[in-house]
Design a protein around this motif. Structure first.
Motif, mmCIF file in Angstrom:
data_model
loop_
_atom_site.group_PDB
_atom_site.id
_atom_site.type_symbol
_atom_site.label_atom_id
_atom_site.label_comp_id
_atom_site.label_asym_id
_atom_site.label_seq_id
_atom_site.Cartn_x
_atom_site.Cartn_y
_atom_site.Cartn_z
ATOM 1 N N UNK A 360 0.815 -1.219 0.000
ATOM 2 C CA UNK A 360 0.000 0.000 0.000
ATOM 3 C C UNK A 360 0.849 1.268 0.000
ATOM 4 N N UNK A 361 2.172 1.139 0.139
ATOM 5 C CA UNK A 361 2.999 2.337 0.167
ATOM 6 C C UNK A 361 4.466 2.030 -0.055
ATOM 7 N N UNK A 362 5.200 3.075 -0.440
ATOM 8 C CA UNK A 362 6.660 3.010 -0.612
ATOM 9 C C UNK A 362 7.263 4.181 0.152
ATOM 10 N N UNK A 363 8.270 3.902 0.994
ATOM 11 C CA UNK A 363 8.920 4.954 1.774
ATOM 12 C C UNK A 363 10.388 5.047 1.382
ATOM 13 N N UNK A 364 11.004 6.173 1.755
ATOM 14 C CA UNK A 364 12.415 6.388 1.456
ATOM 15 C C UNK A 364 13.286 5.434 2.263
ATOM 16 N N UNK A 365 14.490 5.194 1.757
ATOM 17 C CA UNK A 365 15.454 4.345 2.457
ATOM 18 C C UNK A 365 15.974 5.034 3.710
#
Length: 393
Positions: A360-365
């Motif tokens: 449901x989502x992608x976040x920064x490393x």
């Protein structure tokens, strides 16, 4: 023997996730200190260099002090003293001074150790157990004796070569010569070691700001962390009930702008990768699947740590056990498993229990392990869907 057992297991269970793994036996001490051993050895080398500089400096002073005593030594020889008597006297003086210095050093070490325990209570694991043990004490005594003998031997060697008649005729004659050459050599040693230490210090001083400038991917300033452990007899339903109420209370804490729960705090280690696969692709055996590090987090975790949301949505209070499981991945995960694709809406098969979860989502490393370790593939699951007994605030 362990390699034979591993090979037998690999042959009997080739499809298991850990079948390709090798077994490595590591001493408990090495496992406990990890990469710190090299740092401590480097620090020990620096201390040894400082000790050598101090020895060369004091040896120079002792040699300079010995020059006016040449007439005294010659008089002792003239009065019947043997060379061993004079050498023993000079070495005894040197060892006595060294032992006094060692005693003062131990007192300073005890004081510094108390200061270290006081200042490092929140920074160094098991700092209260640090003490000067018998091994360290024995090393200090041996180093002190060796230093005293080494420094005392220099004037003793010169004393054994004193010409009695020349020294009694002219106290100043022979004060240079070989003694001057030796003092010059000691000075060269001092300068060389000092240059080595200065260069090393300069490199450390330049490396430290570079590490400080490394972007960890999150904002640690003003963040308070603590850990809570629920009783063992709490069933999963009780954990969920506790975490739901606990999280709601955290959100209303006076002075707190944001609060969240997580199974791990970044940069504290202890992370173990698990296997993952993409549902709409051929599912390989467990032993051949990609790996990523799993995290259990609550809603507002990314907001609390200032981790940017790249795509999709964050978790919310609706992501509990009553709805299908969801997952958020980081940029590195998205690049490796979904190159050139949109991962939102795709289904992952996570862990050895192979539970499906929709992205449901992608976040920064972020740098989860250390500041000098590049980001690895990571995925985040809602803590309210898979509650564990231990969590971090």
């Amino acid at each position: 023997a362990m390699n034979v057992i591993a090979a037998g297991y690999r042959a009997a269970h080739p499809g298991n996730v850990h079948a390709p793994s090798t077994i490595e036996l590591v001493p408990l001490l090495d496992d406990a200190v990890g990469a710190q051993r090299e740092s401590y050895l480097l620090l020990f080398g620096v201390v040894a260099c400082v000790l050598l500089i101090a020895c060369a400096n004091i040896a120079n002073l002792v040699l300079a002090r010995f020059a006016p005593r040449r007439r005294e030594v010659a008089a002792r020889f003239a009065l019947g003293a043997s060379r061993w008597d004079v050498v023993r006297q000079l070495i005894s003086e040197s060892v006595l001074l060294a032992m006094l210095g060692g005693a003062v050093g131990l007192l300073l070490a005890q004081w510094a150790l108390r200061a270290l325990v006081g200042f490092g209570a929140d920074l160094i694991p098991r700092v209260a157990e640090i003490s000067i043990d018998p091994t360290a004490l024995g090393f200090t005594v041996m180093a002190t004796l060796a230093t005293g003998l080494l420094i005392g031997l220099l004037p003793a060697m010169h004393a054994s070569g004193v010409n009695v008649l020349d020294a009694l005729k002219d106290a100043g004659r022979g004060s240079a010569g070989s003694g001057g050459h030796l003092r010059a050599a000691l000075l060269v040693v001092e300068v060389s070691l000092s240059l080595v230490l200065l260069i090393a210090a300069g490199l450390l001083l330049t490396s430290f700001p570079r590490l400080q400038r490394v972007d960890p991917g999150f904002a640690p300033d003003g963040v308070y962390t603590t850990q809570i452990v629920l009783p063992r007899h709490y069933a999963p339903e009780q954990r969920i009930e506790f975490y739901e109420e606990f999280y709601q209370r955290l959100a209303t804490l006076p002075g707190a702008s944001s609060a969240a729960l997580s199974d791990r705090v970044p940069l504290t280690g202890g992370q173990t990768p698990t296997v993952v696969a993409v549902a709409d692709r051929p599912i390989p055996p467990l032993s051949e699947r990609a790996t990523a590090t799993r995290h259990l987090v609550s809603p507002r975790y990314f907001n609390t740590l200032g981790i940017p949301l790249r795509a999709g949505r964050d978790f919310d209070e609706r992501d509990n056990t009553r709805v299908p499981q969801v997952v958020i991945i980081n940029d590195t995960f998205a690049r490796r498993l979904f190159p050139g694709e949109n991962p939102i809406g795709r289904t992952l098969i996570t862990g050895m229990v192979q539970r499906p979860a929709q992205v449901v989502g992608v976040v920064a490393d972020i740098r989860s392990e250390t500041l000098n370790t590049p980001p690895e593939p990571e995925y985040f699951l809602p803590v309210l869907q898979r509650p564990e007994a231990t969590t971090n605030v």
